[in-house]
Design a protein around this motif. Structure first.
Motif, PDB file in Angstrom:
ATOM      1  N   PRO A   1      36.687  35.618  -6.472  1.00 17.62           N
ATOM      2  CA  PRO A   1      37.286  36.221  -5.269  1.00 17.62           C
ATOM      3  C   PRO A   1      38.778  35.903  -5.162  1.00 17.62           C
ATOM      4  O   PRO A   1      39.201  34.805  -5.548  1.00 17.62           O
ATOM      5  CB  PRO A   1      36.520  35.564  -4.116  1.00 17.62           C
ATOM      6  CG  PRO A   1      35.560  34.608  -4.706  1.00 17.62           C
ATOM      7  CD  PRO A   1      35.707  34.581  -6.180  1.00 17.62           C
ATOM      8  N   VAL A   2      39.524  36.879  -4.680  1.00 16.21           N
ATOM      9  CA  VAL A   2      40.953  36.639  -4.448  1.00 16.21           C
ATOM     10  C   VAL A   2      41.100  36.295  -2.959  1.00 16.21           C
ATOM     11  O   VAL A   2      40.809  37.120  -2.104  1.00 16.21           O
ATOM     12  CB  VAL A   2      41.789  37.890  -4.789  1.00 16.21           C
ATOM     13  CG1 VAL A   2      43.267  37.647  -4.496  1.00 16.21           C
ATOM     14  CG2 VAL A   2      41.567  38.269  -6.247  1.00 16.21           C
ATOM     15  N   VAL A   3      41.480  35.085  -2.707  1.00 21.47           N
ATOM     16  CA  VAL A   3      41.611  34.632  -1.314  1.00 21.47           C
ATOM     17  C   VAL A   3      43.050  34.186  -1.092  1.00 21.47           C
ATOM     18  O   VAL A   3      43.590  33.409  -1.892  1.00 21.47           O
ATOM     19  CB  VAL A   3      40.634  33.459  -1.034  1.00 21.47           C
ATOM     20  CG1 VAL A   3      40.802  32.927   0.376  1.00 21.47           C
ATOM     21  CG2 VAL A   3      39.191  33.896  -1.266  1.00 21.47           C
ATOM     22  N   ASP A   4      43.647  34.690  -0.034  1.00 20.94           N
ATOM     23  CA  ASP A   4      45.056  34.353   0.236  1.00 20.94           C
ATOM     24  C   ASP A   4      45.221  32.884   0.605  1.00 20.94           C
ATOM     25  O   ASP A   4      44.271  32.246   1.043  1.00 20.94           O
ATOM     26  CB  ASP A   4      45.580  35.201   1.403  1.00 20.94           C
ATOM     27  CG  ASP A   4      45.774  36.643   0.987  1.00 20.94           C
ATOM     28  OD1 ASP A   4      45.841  36.887  -0.243  1.00 20.94           O
ATOM     29  OD2 ASP A   4      45.825  37.509   1.878  1.00 20.94           O
ATOM     30  N   GLU A   5      46.467  32.447   0.475  1.00 22.76           N
ATOM     31  CA  GLU A   5      46.781  31.088   0.919  1.00 22.76           C
ATOM     32  C   GLU A   5      46.465  30.962   2.413  1.00 22.76           C
ATOM     33  O   GLU A   5      46.608  31.927   3.172  1.00 22.76           O
ATOM     34  CB  GLU A   5      48.284  30.848   0.688  1.00 22.76           C
ATOM     35  CG  GLU A   5      48.671  29.419   0.868  1.00 22.76           C
ATOM     36  CD  GLU A   5      50.175  29.217   0.674  1.00 22.76           C
ATOM     37  OE1 GLU A   5      50.824  30.048   0.011  1.00 22.76           O
ATOM     38  OE2 GLU A   5      50.667  28.219   1.220  1.00 22.76           O
ATOM     39  N   LEU A   6      46.037  29.789   2.804  1.00 26.37           N
ATOM     40  CA  LEU A   6      45.651  29.562   4.204  1.00 26.37           C
ATOM     41  C   LEU A   6      46.887  29.549   5.113  1.00 26.37           C
ATOM     42  O   LEU A   6      47.800  28.742   4.910  1.00 26.37           O
ATOM     43  CB  LEU A   6      44.920  28.220   4.313  1.00 26.37           C
ATOM     44  CG  LEU A   6      44.421  27.816   5.684  1.00 26.37           C
ATOM     45  CD1 LEU A   6      43.287  28.718   6.159  1.00 26.37           C
ATOM     46  CD2 LEU A   6      43.950  26.357   5.671  1.00 26.37           C
ATOM     47  N   THR A   7      46.899  30.456   6.072  1.00 29.81           N
ATOM     48  CA  THR A   7      48.000  30.458   7.056  1.00 29.81           C
ATOM     49  C   THR A   7      47.407  30.631   8.456  1.00 29.81           C
ATOM     50  O   THR A   7      47.489  31.714   9.041  1.00 29.81           O
ATOM     51  CB  THR A   7      49.000  31.602   6.779  1.00 29.81           C
ATOM     52  OG1 THR A   7      48.254  32.815   6.688  1.00 29.81           O
ATOM     53  CG2 THR A   7      49.804  31.394   5.527  1.00 29.81           C
ATOM     54  N   PRO A   8      46.788  29.593   8.974  1.00 32.67           N
ATOM     55  CA  PRO A   8      46.182  29.721  10.305  1.00 32.67           C
ATOM     56  C   PRO A   8      47.247  29.976  11.366  1.00 32.67           C
ATOM     57  O   PRO A   8      48.391  29.530  11.216  1.00 32.67           O
ATOM     58  CB  PRO A   8      45.505  28.362  10.533  1.00 32.67           C
ATOM     59  CG  PRO A   8      46.065  27.440   9.514  1.00 32.67           C
ATOM     60  CD  PRO A   8      46.710  28.235   8.429  1.00 32.67           C
ATOM     61  N   PRO A   9      46.886  30.709  12.422  1.00 31.11           N
ATOM     62  CA  PRO A   9      47.865  30.935  13.495  1.00 31.11           C
ATOM     63  C   PRO A   9      48.191  29.628  14.203  1.00 31.11           C
ATOM     64  O   PRO A   9      47.379  28.710  14.223  1.00 31.11           O
ATOM     65  CB  PRO A   9      47.121  31.885  14.442  1.00 31.11           C
ATOM     66  CG  PRO A   9      45.671  31.677  14.146  1.00 31.11           C
ATOM     67  CD  PRO A   9      45.561  31.260  12.716  1.00 31.11           C
ATOM     68  N   VAL A  10      49.391  29.570  14.771  1.00 30.86           N
ATOM     69  CA  VAL A  10      49.752  28.386  15.558  1.00 30.86           C
ATOM     70  C   VAL A  10      49.226  28.606  16.970  1.00 30.86           C
ATOM     71  O   VAL A  10      49.538  29.606  17.615  1.00 30.86           O
ATOM     72  CB  VAL A  10      51.287  28.199  15.570  1.00 30.86           C
ATOM     73  CG1 VAL A  10      51.671  27.034  16.470  1.00 30.86           C
ATOM     74  CG2 VAL A  10      51.793  27.968  14.150  1.00 30.86           C
ATOM     75  N   ARG A  11      48.409  27.706  17.441  1.00 36.62           N
ATOM     76  CA  ARG A  11      47.800  27.842  18.767  1.00 36.62           C
ATOM     77  C   ARG A  11      48.278  26.741  19.707  1.00 36.62           C
ATOM     78  O   ARG A  11      48.678  25.660  19.254  1.00 36.62           O
ATOM     79  CB  ARG A  11      46.272  27.709  18.671  1.00 36.62           C
ATOM     80  CG  ARG A  11      45.580  28.703  17.773  1.00 36.62           C
ATOM     81  CD  ARG A  11      45.665  30.106  18.336  1.00 36.62           C
ATOM     82  NE  ARG A  11      44.731  31.003  17.663  1.00 36.62           N
ATOM     83  CZ  ARG A  11      44.936  32.319  17.536  1.00 36.62           C
ATOM     84  NH1 ARG A  11      46.043  32.883  17.995  1.00 36.62           N
ATOM     85  NH2 ARG A  11      44.042  33.073  16.944  1.00 36.62           N
ATOM     86  N   THR A  12      48.162  27.005  20.986  1.00 40.41           N
ATOM     87  CA  THR A  12      48.310  25.960  21.994  1.00 40.41           C
ATOM     88  C   THR A  12      46.899  25.676  22.478  1.00 40.41           C
ATOM     89  O   THR A  12      46.249  26.540  23.082  1.00 40.41           O
ATOM     90  CB  THR A  12      49.201  26.459  23.157  1.00 40.41           C
ATOM     91  OG1 THR A  12      50.498  26.744  22.607  1.00 40.41           O
ATOM     92  CG2 THR A  12      49.342  25.413  24.245  1.00 40.41           C
ATOM     93  N   LEU A  13      46.410  24.502  22.164  1.00 40.27           N
ATOM     94  CA  LEU A  13      44.992  24.208  22.377  1.00 40.27           C
ATOM     95  C   LEU A  13      44.765  23.558  23.742  1.00 40.27           C
ATOM     96  O   LEU A  13      44.976  22.364  23.926  1.00 40.27           O
ATOM     97  CB  LEU A  13      44.474  23.320  21.238  1.00 40.27           C
ATOM     98  CG  LEU A  13      44.532  23.971  19.852  1.00 40.27           C
ATOM     99  CD1 LEU A  13      44.165  22.985  18.754  1.00 40.27           C
ATOM    100  CD2 LEU A  13      43.626  25.194  19.779  1.00 40.27           C
ATOM    101  N   MET A  14      44.335  24.388  24.692  1.00 38.44           N
ATOM    102  CA  MET A  14      44.073  23.927  26.064  1.00 38.44           C
ATOM    103  C   MET A  14      42.609  24.177  26.444  1.00 38.44           C
ATOM    104  O   MET A  14      42.290  24.439  27.600  1.00 38.44           O
ATOM    105  CB  MET A  14      45.015  24.651  27.041  1.00 38.44           C
ATOM    106  CG  MET A  14      46.494  24.412  26.797  1.00 38.44           C
ATOM    107  SD  MET A  14      46.997  22.689  27.038  1.00 38.44           S
ATOM    108  CE  MET A  14      47.019  22.572  28.818  1.00 38.44           C
ATOM    109  N   GLY A  15      41.757  24.107  25.449  1.00 43.45           N
ATOM    110  CA  GLY A  15      40.324  24.261  25.697  1.00 43.45           C
ATOM    111  C   GLY A  15      39.657  22.893  25.750  1.00 43.45           C
ATOM    112  O   GLY A  15      40.314  21.863  25.923  1.00 43.45           O
TER     113      GLY A  15
END
Ligand SMILES: Cc1ncc(COP(=O)(O)O)c(C=O)c1O
Length: 378
Positions: free
Chosen positions: A5-19
């Motif tokens: 499988p071709v899987v892109d480099e991991l680039t998670p979104p930047v979140r403000t975690l208030m949960g």
């Protein structure tokens, strides 16, 4: 066979975690996770283990020798407490006023315990008088309570009263401090708690994976003299003692990187000072709650048992809760959560934990909420 499988480099979104967790992680903790791996029996790692144990004692406010991180998330630490302390046939008293009291019941049952409950409505703490009555009626060997109930935003006050009742009946007390450790006043020794467990990803602002637990000598004596072996091999403290005690012999491979992270997160707590940190959580959450009230969002839990690290607010009649939560995430990158269990659809859950307990986060969330509510209503 399929192709690789071709899987892109991991680039998670930047979140403000208030949960309800995880909370924002300090860059120093992320950097610690990028430092070189050593073996779990390397003398350098043994030093790290000692430091983590010392720092955990500070944060739990305890001198307990048996203070260590369990491999896994908060539920692993929780299961460690119940699986080790409860022997088949023991009566275990648990609360019914929130989601995690029910998880306690499941774990105690799997450990062979006979579960009985002490009741309070969801959204209220346990009343010591009810706990006393439950002790008279059931004579439990083990009593579990949730210090900071993440599903309702309720802090259990009068902890010393509860532990005094239990000890007067020769019982052991397990406290769930997952959403209080490092953010809300907690004093394991002064309050006479036998076992307290927690998680990394809440007020300690550390990625999940290594979860604190502390046990009194009295609790550990009971565990080491059990009549039956603990049903879980992985979480058996009489075996883990070999690694986290003085011997330092192999039991399982420690999650090295998570332990590094926890060390750095705890160092940040020590630098700030635990009491100052409790105070910061209260101050910042106070600003949050009053800002929410200005927007017409009323706090669910009463002031006397308000939990600054997890704020529940009622969902207004004219607001679709899931639409609002999705909007905050997609438009602002802010995470808050819906209600859980009996409070599903009734409340929003807004965390104010660790690094997320900052005025910048709170102001950003309030601005985003104001705009989102206006849009929903127009
Ligand atoms: C009060 C409480 N106890 C236990 C847990 C379980 O922790 P984890 O999800 O890390 O396994 C949580 C998680 O949110 C919690 O809030």
């Amino acid at each position: 066979m399929t192709d690789a499988p071709v899987v892109d480099e991991l680039t998670p979104p930047v979140r403000t975690l208030m949960g309800p967790g995880p909370s924002d992680v300090h860059p120093r903790v992320l950097r610690a996770m990028g430092t070189p791996l050593v073996g779990h029996l390397d003398p350098a790692f043994l030093d790290v283990m000692n430091e983590v144990q010392e720092l955990l004692r500070y944060v739990f406010r305890t001198d307990n020798q048996w203070t260590l991180p369990i491999s896994g998330t908060g539920s692993a630490a929780m299961e460690t407490a119940f699986a080790n302390l409860v022997e088949p046939g023991d009566t275990v008293l648990v609360p019914s006023n929130g989601y995690f009291g029910h998880r306690m019941a499941s774990m105690a049952e799997r450990a062979g315990g006979a579960v009985v409950s002490v009741d309070a409505p969801w959204g209220e703490p346990l009343d010591p008088a009810d706990v006393r009555d439950a002790f008279e009626t059931h004579q439990p060997e083990v009593f579990g309570f949730v210090h900071a109930e993440t599903s309702t935003g309720v802090r259990q006050p009068a902890v010393s009263e509860l532990t005094a009742i239990a000890h007067a009946h020769d019982a052991f007390v397990i406290a769930d401090t997952v959403t209080s450790l490092g953010g809300v006043e907690l004093r394991v020794d002064a309050w006479d708690i036998d076992i307290a467990y927690s998680a990394a990803q809440k007020c300690l602002s550390c990625p999940p994976g290594a979860s604190p637990i502390t046990l009194s000598d009295r609790a550990m004596d009971r565990i080491l003299t059990r009549e039956t072996p603990v049903r879980s091999w992985y979480l058996d403290l009489s075996l883990l003692e070999g690694y986290w005690g003085t011997e330092r012999s192999y039991h399982h491979t420690a999650p090295i990187t998570n332990v590094y992270a926890l060390r750095e997160a705890l160092r940040l707590v020590a630098e700030e000072g635990i009491e100052r940190r409790w105070e910061r959580h209260r101050e910042v959450a106070r600003t949050l709650v009053s800002g929410l009230a200005d927007l017409g969002l009323d706090r669910y839990a009463a002031e006397e048992y308000w939990l600054p690290s997890l704020n529940t607010v009622r969902v207004p009649d004219d607001v679709d809760e899931s639409v609002l939560i999705d909007h905050l995430l997609s438009e602002y990158g802010i995470e808050i959560a819906a209600g859980l269990g009996d409070l599903a659809g009734e409340v929003f859950r807004i965390g104010c934990m660790g690094r997320s307990a900052r005025l910048a986060n709170v102001q950003y969330l309030l601005t985003a909420l104001e705009e989102s509510l206006e849009q929903r209503r127009s």
